[in-house]
Structures are given as structure tokens and as C-alpha cells.
Design a protein around this motif. Structure first.
Motif, mmCIF file in Angstrom:
data_model
loop_
_atom_site.group_PDB
_atom_site.id
_atom_site.type_symbol
_atom_site.label_atom_id
_atom_site.label_comp_id
_atom_site.label_asym_id
_atom_site.label_seq_id
_atom_site.Cartn_x
_atom_site.Cartn_y
_atom_site.Cartn_z
ATOM 1 N N PHE A 137 5.482 -0.413 -12.883
ATOM 2 C CA PHE A 137 3.919 -1.083 -13.421
ATOM 3 C C PHE A 137 4.445 -2.336 -13.302
ATOM 4 O O PHE A 137 3.418 -3.203 -12.704
ATOM 5 C CB PHE A 137 3.071 -0.436 -14.143
ATOM 6 N N ALA A 138 4.804 -3.013 -14.793
ATOM 7 C CA ALA A 138 4.480 -4.718 -15.227
ATOM 8 C C ALA A 138 5.669 -5.296 -13.502
ATOM 9 O O ALA A 138 4.515 -6.062 -13.505
ATOM 10 C CB ALA A 138 5.664 -4.676 -16.201
ATOM 11 N N LYS A 139 6.591 -5.244 -13.667
ATOM 12 C CA LYS A 139 6.878 -6.138 -12.085
ATOM 13 C C LYS A 139 5.858 -5.733 -10.514
ATOM 14 O O LYS A 139 5.717 -7.364 -10.584
ATOM 15 C CB LYS A 139 8.351 -5.223 -11.689
ATOM 16 N N LYS A 140 5.280 -5.081 -10.476
ATOM 17 C CA LYS A 140 4.401 -4.601 -9.231
ATOM 18 C C LYS A 140 3.260 -5.097 -9.948
ATOM 19 O O LYS A 140 2.154 -5.927 -8.879
ATOM 20 C CB LYS A 140 4.375 -3.120 -8.909
ATOM 21 N N PHE A 141 3.387 -5.296 -10.718
ATOM 22 C CA PHE A 141 1.387 -6.278 -11.650
ATOM 23 C C PHE A 141 1.663 -7.375 -11.214
ATOM 24 O O PHE A 141 1.241 -7.945 -10.926
ATOM 25 C CB PHE A 141 1.351 -5.553 -12.877
ATOM 26 N N ASN A 142 2.579 -7.902 -11.325
ATOM 27 C CA ASN A 142 3.074 -9.256 -11.833
ATOM 28 C C ASN A 142 3.339 -10.031 -10.445
ATOM 29 O O ASN A 142 2.584 -10.835 -9.788
ATOM 30 C CB ASN A 142 3.894 -9.538 -12.437
ATOM 31 N N LYS A 143 3.970 -9.194 -9.255
ATOM 32 C CA LYS A 143 3.388 -9.187 -7.969
ATOM 33 C C LYS A 143 2.457 -9.057 -7.497
ATOM 34 O O LYS A 143 1.874 -10.634 -6.737
ATOM 35 C CB LYS A 143 4.774 -8.078 -7.843
ATOM 36 N N TYR A 190 -0.590 -2.834 -2.061
ATOM 37 C CA TYR A 190 0.226 -3.251 -3.179
ATOM 38 C C TYR A 190 -1.345 -2.783 -4.294
ATOM 39 O O TYR A 190 -0.658 -2.742 -5.852
ATOM 40 C CB TYR A 190 0.635 -4.679 -3.123
ATOM 41 N N LEU A 191 -2.436 -3.935 -4.171
ATOM 42 C CA LEU A 191 -3.405 -3.363 -4.716
ATOM 43 C C LEU A 191 -3.645 -1.819 -5.556
ATOM 44 O O LEU A 191 -3.924 -1.233 -5.797
ATOM 45 C CB LEU A 191 -4.813 -3.582 -4.267
ATOM 46 N N LEU A 192 -4.038 -1.433 -4.018
ATOM 47 C CA LEU A 192 -3.611 0.418 -3.697
ATOM 48 C C LEU A 192 -3.209 1.087 -4.718
ATOM 49 O O LEU A 192 -3.304 2.655 -5.710
ATOM 50 C CB LEU A 192 -4.562 0.893 -2.779
ATOM 51 N N ASP A 193 -1.611 0.975 -4.861
ATOM 52 C CA ASP A 193 -0.648 1.290 -5.858
ATOM 53 C C ASP A 193 -0.406 1.011 -6.863
ATOM 54 O O ASP A 193 -0.201 1.877 -7.598
ATOM 55 C CB ASP A 193 1.001 0.657 -4.445
ATOM 56 N N LEU A 194 -1.810 0.006 -7.440
ATOM 57 C CA LEU A 194 -1.859 0.268 -8.389
ATOM 58 C C LEU A 194 -2.865 0.957 -9.231
ATOM 59 O O LEU A 194 -2.703 0.745 -10.717
ATOM 60 C CB LEU A 194 -1.613 -1.523 -9.329
ATOM 61 N N LEU A 195 -3.962 1.216 -8.560
ATOM 62 C CA LEU A 195 -5.189 1.728 -9.153
ATOM 63 C C LEU A 195 -4.588 3.458 -10.033
ATOM 64 O O LEU A 195 -4.372 4.067 -9.864
ATOM 65 C CB LEU A 195 -5.909 2.399 -7.652
ATOM 66 N N LYS A 196 -5.650 3.101 -10.998
ATOM 67 C CA LYS A 196 -5.593 4.589 -11.163
ATOM 68 C C LYS A 196 -6.280 5.381 -9.952
ATOM 69 O O LYS A 196 -6.701 5.276 -9.855
ATOM 70 C CB LYS A 196 -6.614 4.663 -12.597
ATOM 71 N N PRO A 197 -5.618 7.347 -10.900
ATOM 72 C CA PRO A 197 -5.328 8.113 -9.695
ATOM 73 C C PRO A 197 -6.814 8.269 -10.119
ATOM 74 O O PRO A 197 -7.287 8.047 -8.665
ATOM 75 C CB PRO A 197 -4.478 9.311 -10.356
ATOM 76 N N ASP A 198 -8.119 8.072 -10.323
ATOM 77 C CA ASP A 198 -9.084 8.753 -10.264
ATOM 78 C C ASP A 198 -9.824 7.251 -9.367
ATOM 79 O O ASP A 198 -10.804 7.895 -8.408
ATOM 80 C CB ASP A 198 -9.978 8.315 -11.392
ATOM 81 N N ASP A 199 -9.856 6.066 -9.213
ATOM 82 C CA ASP A 199 -10.080 5.168 -8.947
ATOM 83 C C ASP A 199 -9.104 5.060 -7.860
ATOM 84 O O ASP A 199 -10.218 4.964 -6.716
ATOM 85 C CB ASP A 199 -9.684 3.419 -9.655
ATOM 86 N N LEU A 200 -8.676 5.639 -6.858
ATOM 87 C CA LEU A 200 -7.748 5.419 -6.180
ATOM 88 C C LEU A 200 -8.497 6.527 -4.821
ATOM 89 O O LEU A 200 -8.794 6.519 -4.191
ATOM 90 C CB LEU A 200 -6.722 5.459 -5.742
#
Length: 339
Positions: A137-143, A190-200
Motif C-alpha cells: 500500500f505505502a509504495k502504491k499510495f506514494n506513487k 491506480y486510485l481504484l486499486d487503492l479504494l477500500k472494498p466497500d467504496d470500490l
């Protein structure tokens, strides 16, 4: 390993290229007009649309490494006008798909903004509102955060009034409903991939997709096709990078049941992508009838014929990947019944 460089083909002017094409059996009635077409579209681009009209090599002469399956000579009855009609059909199809993907892009931005902004104006760049339990998560979030910052910086350099107003008068950092206007369609997955399951799940549900991971896969496939369209690539018979795979429970199968039975690479062809694109536009609250336009334009492929022939040279099933019984799918029936 040292690579052996092969000599490039010698330069030929337009008149010489026309002579070469005629030597290879392409019917050209007007050399001057043919030269003007080469100037307009480019010899190499026309070659991509001549390729399906070239005679097949015997199977024993296929070279899979070099992807050589056809002779230089053309099928009897192939004219330059026929090749150009195919090229223009593909241009029309490409522009239509590009418009539809833009429509989806706008709707997707709106849905994501609505879902996340209900939590915080900057939920798209805050750990606590995203799926921090996700692997890497941290790597993907920072990117992702860097991607957003770069998009905002580009807008500022362009002296975009909207973004300057938000930063100086309203908010800094820029809120999601403004920031996503500057993030490319290609970066939204890339944002979709970071969403919480309920939000996605809520975002996916807005487009009629019941499984959130499959929704992200669909969006990636559509982005890939959109990029090909935006760069003018050949579309109608291409096999794309991402395959559309639809399983029971992914979507409302009652609308497009034939999509569950794609075989032999059909899921990588343009029909599968455009069917999902049309489905998602239909299922959105402000439904779109773009699928009708897609079918109408696709019919023009069947009008491409060799000289002296009454039969279409191409096939929806073999070239565009249409499923065998597509026309009985309720979604397509609704569209075609209005023609």
C-alpha cells in the motif's frame, strides 16, 4: 549476444510506390490519385490495411518469430479504393469508441469524487480513507500521490484558471472533485486499486458491475483501447493487451449473456471491449445509447468487398470478435429495434 543489423529498404518516391503496389496486384485506376492518398495517409499506414488483402502463405512457410503469414501479392480483386474504404471505416469506428471512452471517463470521475468526497474533500490522498491493508500500500499510495501532485503542477504551469482559483481561494491541497479533472484516465485505475472494498464496490455498482476487482480489470482494458484509439492505431481486427473475461455473477448477465461464452481469444477483440463499454454506459444512472452507434458503424465493415464480388470480405465474428449469437442479447435487441 550481438545482433545482426539488416539493411533498411531503399527510399522510393510516391510514383515508385504506386508502381510497386500495382506490380503486387493492387488495382489502381488513377496513379495521380493514388499518390495523393499516399501523401495523405502514408504508405506504411495504408500497408496495415492492405495486409488482410494479401495472399496467405502456405502453412509450411509461416514464420511465427517474424510474424510472416502472407505474401506480398494481393488477393485477386483487391483495389486501392477498397483498402482505403477499410481504412476510413476503421477511422470512423475509432473516433466513435474514443468519444464513448471519454463519456465513461467523465462519469467515472464523477462517481469516484462523489463516493470519496462524502468522507473528506481530500480522501483521495489520505491514508485513513484508503485501503491501507492492501499489499504494498505505502509504495502504491506514494506513487499515486505523486501522480496527483504532478497533474496539479502541470495545470498550474499551464496557468489553468480553475486550478489556480482552487489553490488560492478555496482549498490547498486541491479537493478530489477538482484534482481528478487533471488526472488522466489511464491513472484512475491506480486510485481504484487503492479504494477500500466497500467504496470500490459502490463505484463498480454505479456501472452495473457486481465484483469490484473485475470492474478494475474492465477499466484497465478500456483504458488500453482508448490509448490505441487516441494514437490512431488500427482497431477493427486488433487483438488487445487485456482480455475481457466475464464470469457468472460479474455483471447483469440478462443483458449480454453471450459475453459469458467468448472463445478462442474473442475477449481480446474490439467487440468484447465495446460490449462492456456499452453495458457500463447503459447501467449508469444517466444511461447512454452509444451501443447503437457502435453496431451501426460496425455494419459498414460488411460493405467492404473485392471488385466483382457481392460478398463481404470480412466477418464480424472472425475479425471483430463478435459472439455467434450477439444479436439476441437483450442489450443489443433494445438498440437495434430502434433503428
Amino acid at each position: 549476444i550481438m545482433q545482426v543489423m539488416r539493411a533498411n529498404k531503399p527510399f522510393k518516391n510516391d510514383a515508385e510506390l504506386v508502381c510497386l503496389l500495382k506490380h503486387r496486384g493492387l488495382i489502381i485506376d488513377n496513379d495521380v490519385h493514388a499518390q495523393s492518398l499516399i501523401k495523405k495517409f502514408g504508405y506504411h499506414r495504408i500497408a496495415g490495411y492492405r495486409y488482410p488483402f494479401r495472399q496467405l502463405l502456405p502453412p509450411e512457410e509461416y514464420n511465427h518469430d517474424l510474424r510472416q503469414y502472407r505474401k506480398e501479392s494481393h488477393v485477386e480483386g483487391t483495389s486501392l479504393d477498397t483498402v482505403i474504404s477499410l481504412l476510413k471505416f476503421d477511422d470512423k469506428l475509432r473516433l466513435s469508441i474514443l468519444n464513448a471512452t471519454f463519456d465513461l471517463e467523465v462519469r467515472l470521475r464523477s462517481v469516484i469524487s462523489r463516493v470519496l468526497s462524502s468522507k473528506s474533500p481530500t480522501a483521495h490522498i489520505e491514508y485513513r480513507f484508503l485501503n491501507s491493508a492492501k499489499r504494498d500500500f505505502a509504495k502504491k499510495f506514494n506513487k499515486w500521490k505523486e501522480t496527483v501532485e504532478q497533474a496539479i503542477e502541470r495545470a498550474e504551469r499551464d496557468e489553468d484558471d480553475f486550478i489556480i482559483h482552487h489553490k488560492k481561494v478555496c482549498y490547498d491541497p486541491v479537493p478530489i472533485w477538482a484534482a481528478l479533472e487533471y488526472v488522466s484516465f489511464g491513472n484512475l485505475p491506480y486510485l481504484l486499486d487503492l479504494l477500500k472494498p466497500d467504496d470500490l464496490r459502490e463505484v463498480a455498482k454505479s456501472f452495473g458491475v457486481k465484483r469490484e476487482k473485475k470492474f478494475v480489470a474492465f477499466i484497465r482494458a478500456i483504458v488500453n483501447v482508448r490509448n490505441k484509439c487516441a494514437h490512431g492505431a488500427r482497431i477493427f481486427n486488433r487483438s488487445f493487451k487485456y482480455e475481457i473475461k466475464v464470469n457468472e455473477g460479474d455483471i447483469d448477465r440478462a443483458l449480454i449473456p453471450s459475453l459469458l461464452n467468448m472463445r478462442n481469444g474473442q475477449g481480446k477483440k474490439i467487440y468484447a471491449v465495446c460490449t462492456i463499454l456499452s453495458y457500463m454506459l447503459v447501467k449508469h444512472d444517466s444511461s447512454s445509447g452509444w451501443g447503437r452507434e457502435f453496431i451501426s458503424i460496425s455494419k459498414e465493415l460488411l460493405e467492404v468487398k473485392l471488385l466483382g464480388s457481392d460478398e463481404s470480405y470480412f466477418s464480424w465474428v472472425n475479425d471483430m470478435g463478435f459472439s455467434q449469437n450477439w444479436e439476441i442479447d437483450p442489450m443489443w435487441i433494445d438498440f437495434t429495434s430502434l433503428d
